[in-house]
Design an enzyme around this catalytic site. Structure first.
Site, PDB file in Angstrom:
ATOM      1  N   ASN A   9       0.817  -1.395  -0.310  1.00  0.00           N
ATOM      2  CA  ASN A   9       0.071  -0.235  -0.185  1.00  0.00           C
ATOM      3  C   ASN A   9       0.923   1.213  -0.143  1.00  0.00           C
ATOM      4  O   ASN A   9       1.560   1.380   1.292  1.00  0.00           O
ATOM      5  CB  ASN A   9      -0.654  -0.105   1.258  1.00  0.00           C
ATOM      6  CG  ASN A   9      -1.700   1.114   1.469  1.00  0.00           C
ATOM      7  OD1 ASN A   9      -1.815   2.182   0.533  1.00  0.00           O
ATOM      8  ND2 ASN A   9      -2.209   1.454   2.713  1.00  0.00           N
ATOM      9  N   TRP A  10       1.350   2.047  -1.301  1.00  0.00           N
ATOM     10  CA  TRP A  10       2.130   3.275  -1.105  1.00  0.00           C
ATOM     11  C   TRP A  10       1.563   4.221  -0.432  1.00  0.00           C
ATOM     12  O   TRP A  10       2.201   5.662  -0.848  1.00  0.00           O
ATOM     13  CB  TRP A  10       2.061   2.916  -2.777  1.00  0.00           C
ATOM     14  CG  TRP A  10       2.563   2.286  -3.422  1.00  0.00           C
ATOM     15  CD1 TRP A  10       3.828   0.821  -2.844  1.00  0.00           C
ATOM     16  CD2 TRP A  10       3.549   1.824  -4.876  1.00  0.00           C
ATOM     17  NE1 TRP A  10       4.029   0.183  -3.076  1.00  0.00           N
ATOM     18  CE2 TRP A  10       4.363   0.814  -5.166  1.00  0.00           C
ATOM     19  CE3 TRP A  10       3.388   2.583  -6.227  1.00  0.00           C
ATOM     20  CZ2 TRP A  10       4.665   0.676  -5.821  1.00  0.00           C
ATOM     21  CZ3 TRP A  10       3.676   2.204  -6.934  1.00  0.00           C
ATOM     22  CH2 TRP A  10       4.726   0.622  -6.863  1.00  0.00           C
ATOM     23  N   GLY A 172       2.758   2.060  10.859  1.00  0.00           N
ATOM     24  CA  GLY A 172       3.772   3.753  10.792  1.00  0.00           C
ATOM     25  C   GLY A 172       4.740   4.035  12.192  1.00  0.00           C
ATOM     26  O   GLY A 172       4.951   4.651  11.500  1.00  0.00           O
ATOM     27  N   SER A 212       4.157  -1.700  10.524  1.00  0.00           N
ATOM     28  CA  SER A 212       5.749  -2.105  10.442  1.00  0.00           C
ATOM     29  C   SER A 212       6.212  -3.490  10.139  1.00  0.00           C
ATOM     30  O   SER A 212       6.777  -3.874  10.350  1.00  0.00           O
ATOM     31  CB  SER A 212       5.779  -1.897  11.783  1.00  0.00           C
ATOM     32  OG  SER A 212       5.296  -0.358  12.090  1.00  0.00           O
TER      33      SER A 212
HETATM   34  P1  13P Z   1       3.141   0.390   7.462  1.00  0.00           P
HETATM   35  O1  13P Z   1       3.788  -0.629   7.119  1.00  0.00           O
HETATM   36  O2  13P Z   1       4.100   1.467   7.125  1.00  0.00           O
HETATM   37  O3  13P Z   1       3.048   0.364   9.095  1.00  0.00           O
HETATM   38  O4  13P Z   1       2.213   0.588   7.111  1.00  0.00           O
HETATM   39  C1  13P Z   1       0.950  -0.586   6.880  1.00  0.00           C
HETATM   40  C2  13P Z   1      -0.714  -0.221   5.959  1.00  0.00           C
HETATM   41  O5  13P Z   1      -0.737   0.671   6.050  1.00  0.00           O
HETATM   42  C3  13P Z   1      -0.601  -1.239   5.138  1.00  0.00           C
HETATM   43  O6  13P Z   1      -1.945  -0.626   4.518  1.00  0.00           O
END
Ligand code: 13P
Length: 250
Positions: A9-10, A172, A212
């Site tokens: 998911n960019w 994130g 993450s």
């Molecule tokens: P992260 O991998 O940056 O934590 O994001 C996960 C996410 O929200 C994927 O949709």
């Protein structure tokens, strides 16, 4: 059939050039794999991504849809528009949509129903916030998020659904749910679906984990028996990391 999936998911990242470069890296380096690989660039780049990946086994996914079929909804994107550019799967219910755009369960159910009517596949995201986990109500929150949405579907709709457990506190933040914490929720959800629907539906359903995921923790998480892969944010923006994560799910 239950599938192993790694989806990137960019989010709201990358210019057109950066999008093309990242896709080229993936095209050249993903190689043969049993994993279903998906990427989700922003709306302006979906058509380019579909064209670039025409002969490649990487599916392009939308990050969102509007809950109406068409009409006067300035700034929005419809299911039919997505199909017209060759996109047949969408995320629904990402926690960032829930938090920043106030998407509640009622709206998400409308989106799910419209996506199914439009014959789109869905990656439906759910997951508790930190306060829920701290108060030990994460199971109740997850159950209610599902009860108000996908649990209302009929049995045959499940063929079009992938579930993505994304605990909000792990998105994130660099803080990952432990592999055991992910497994515990995935198993709970699979058992709940088994109880409400059938063994076959529960067993065929892919439930992926997001929050993450990195090359350093992917193997441990993906090795858990009810974790069928990952929905990757930050690490999907780096082709080397994303490819290592795909390999971790082999
Ligand atoms: P992260 O991998 O940056 O934590 O994001 C996960 C996410 O929200 C994927 O949709």
């Amino acid at each position: 059939m239950r599938k192993k999936i790694v989806a990137g998911n960019w989010k709201m990242n990358n210019s057109l050039n950066e999008t093309i470069n990242l896709i080229n890296d993936l095209k050249q380096n993903v190689g043969r794999t049993d994993v279903k690989v998906m990427i989700s660039p922003s709306f302006p780049f979906l058509k380019t991504a579909v064209d670039q990946l025409k002969d490649v086994n990487i599916e392009v996914v939308a990050q969102n849809i509007n809950d109406n079929k068409s009409g006067a909804y300035t700034g929005e994107v419809s299911t039919d528009m997505l199909k017209s550019v060759g996109v047949y799967t969408t995320l629904i219910g990402h926690s960032e949509r829930r938090a920043y755009y106030h998407e509640n369960d009622e709206l998400l159910l409308k989106k799910i129903n419209l996506a199914l009517e439009s014959n789109l596949n869905i990656i439906f995201c759910f997951g508790e916030e930190l306060k829920d986990r701290k108060s030990n109500s994460h199971f109740d929150i997850v159950k209610s998020q599902l009860d108000n949405t996908v649990m209302k579907l009929d049995a045959k709709s499940w063929q079009k659904i992938v579930l993505a457990y994304e605990p909000v506190w792990a998105i994130g933040t660099g803080e990952t749910a432990s592999a055991d914490q992910a497994q515990e929720i995935h198993e709970f959800v699979r058992n709940y679906i088994l109880e409400k629907f059938s063994h076959k539906i529960a067993n065929d359903l892919s439930i992926i984990y997001g929050g993450s995921v990195k090359p350093s923790n992917a193997v441990e998480i993906f090795n858990k028996k009810d974790v069928d892969g990952g929905l990757i944010g930050g690490a999907a923006l780096n082709s080397n990391d994303f490819i290592q994560i795909i390999k971790a799910n082999n």
